[in-house]
Design a protein around this motif. Structure first.
Motif, PDB file in Angstrom:
ATOM      1  N   ASP A 104      36.338   0.738  41.666  1.00  0.00           N
ATOM      2  CA  ASP A 104      35.572   0.733  42.924  1.00  0.00           C
ATOM      3  C   ASP A 104      36.494   1.024  44.105  1.00  0.00           C
ATOM      4  OD1 ASP A 104      33.312   0.069  41.456  1.00  0.00           O
ATOM      5  OD2 ASP A 104      33.292  -2.041  42.081  1.00  0.00           O
ATOM      6  N   ILE A 109      36.671   4.246  46.976  1.00  0.00           N
ATOM      7  CA  ILE A 109      36.755   4.006  48.423  1.00  0.00           C
ATOM      8  C   ILE A 109      38.000   4.668  48.998  1.00  0.00           C
ATOM      9  CG2 ILE A 109      37.131   2.212  50.170  1.00  0.00           C
ATOM     10  CD1 ILE A 109      35.353   0.383  48.326  1.00  0.00           C
ATOM     11  N   GLU A 147      37.799   8.497  49.155  1.00  0.00           N
ATOM     12  CA  GLU A 147      36.951   8.905  50.281  1.00  0.00           C
ATOM     13  C   GLU A 147      37.695   8.738  51.604  1.00  0.00           C
ATOM     14  OE1 GLU A 147      33.528  10.577  51.818  1.00  0.00           O
ATOM     15  OE2 GLU A 147      34.086  10.340  49.714  1.00  0.00           O
ATOM     16  N   LEU A 148      38.386   7.631  51.751  1.00  0.00           N
ATOM     17  CA  LEU A 148      39.173   7.383  52.955  1.00  0.00           C
ATOM     18  C   LEU A 148      40.250   8.455  53.123  1.00  0.00           C
ATOM     19  CD1 LEU A 148      39.596   5.322  55.251  1.00  0.00           C
ATOM     20  CD2 LEU A 148      41.094   4.070  53.716  1.00  0.00           C
ATOM     21  N   TYR A 176      42.717  -3.232  49.463  1.00  0.00           N
ATOM     22  CA  TYR A 176      42.282  -2.764  48.153  1.00  0.00           C
ATOM     23  C   TYR A 176      43.518  -2.536  47.286  1.00  0.00           C
ATOM     24  CZ  TYR A 176      38.018  -1.501  50.691  1.00  0.00           C
ATOM     25  OH  TYR A 176      36.888  -1.533  51.469  1.00  0.00           O
TER      26      TYR A 176
END
Length: 144
Positions: A26, A30, A33-34, A50
């Motif tokens: 997960d 993220i 995408e960042l 993260y």
């Protein structure tokens, strides 16, 4: 009886590993995408912590990552390594920051909420997101 206890222990370990793997996956989505939406890919700023090491080490451009440390209400500047299994940073934080704290680090950097830089120059801490970003920009532009 002992066998059933071992089965339960094994089940607990397997469920924990599956949960951990899901969190990592997960987070990878993220972080991907960042990364994709970041203009200056040398500095990746996350609004939560993260597990980033494996993912960001896979991209060539990132030098530092910034993320919050909620326990202390601080922000971390962390040097990215080329290889998650090594301790060689793509670029160490400036030598003049090594082991410095509070006012001494603030004086050197000009960042008013700089808190700490590790002796090994892989991590620095600021009191705010803006302070951490300022430290990272200084480090990016510093001579090696």
């Amino acid at each position: 009886r002992i066998f059933m206890k071992l089965v339960e222990s094994s089940k607990t370990i397997i469920v924990r590993e599956i949960t951990k793997a899901k969190h990592v996956e997960d987070a990878r989505v993220i972080i991907d995408e960042l990364y994709k939406n970041t203009k200056d890919k040398r500095l990746i700023v996350m609004d939560a912590e993260y597990p980033w090491l494996e993912t960001l080490s896979g991209f060539k451009e990132p030098i530092y990552v910034i993320y919050p440390e909620p326990k202390n209400s601080t922000w971390i500047v962390d040097a990215i390594r080329d290889n998650p299994q090594s301790f060689v940073n793509r670029k160490d934080l400036p030598l003049s920051w090594a082991g410095k704290r509070d006012e001494e680090l603030q004086k050197i950097t000009g960042v008013s909420d700089a808190i700490f830089c590790h002796n090994k120059r892989f991590i620095a801490v600021a009191g705010s997101k803006e302070g951490a970003i300022a430290l990272a920009h200084l480090a990016i532009n510093a001579k090696p």
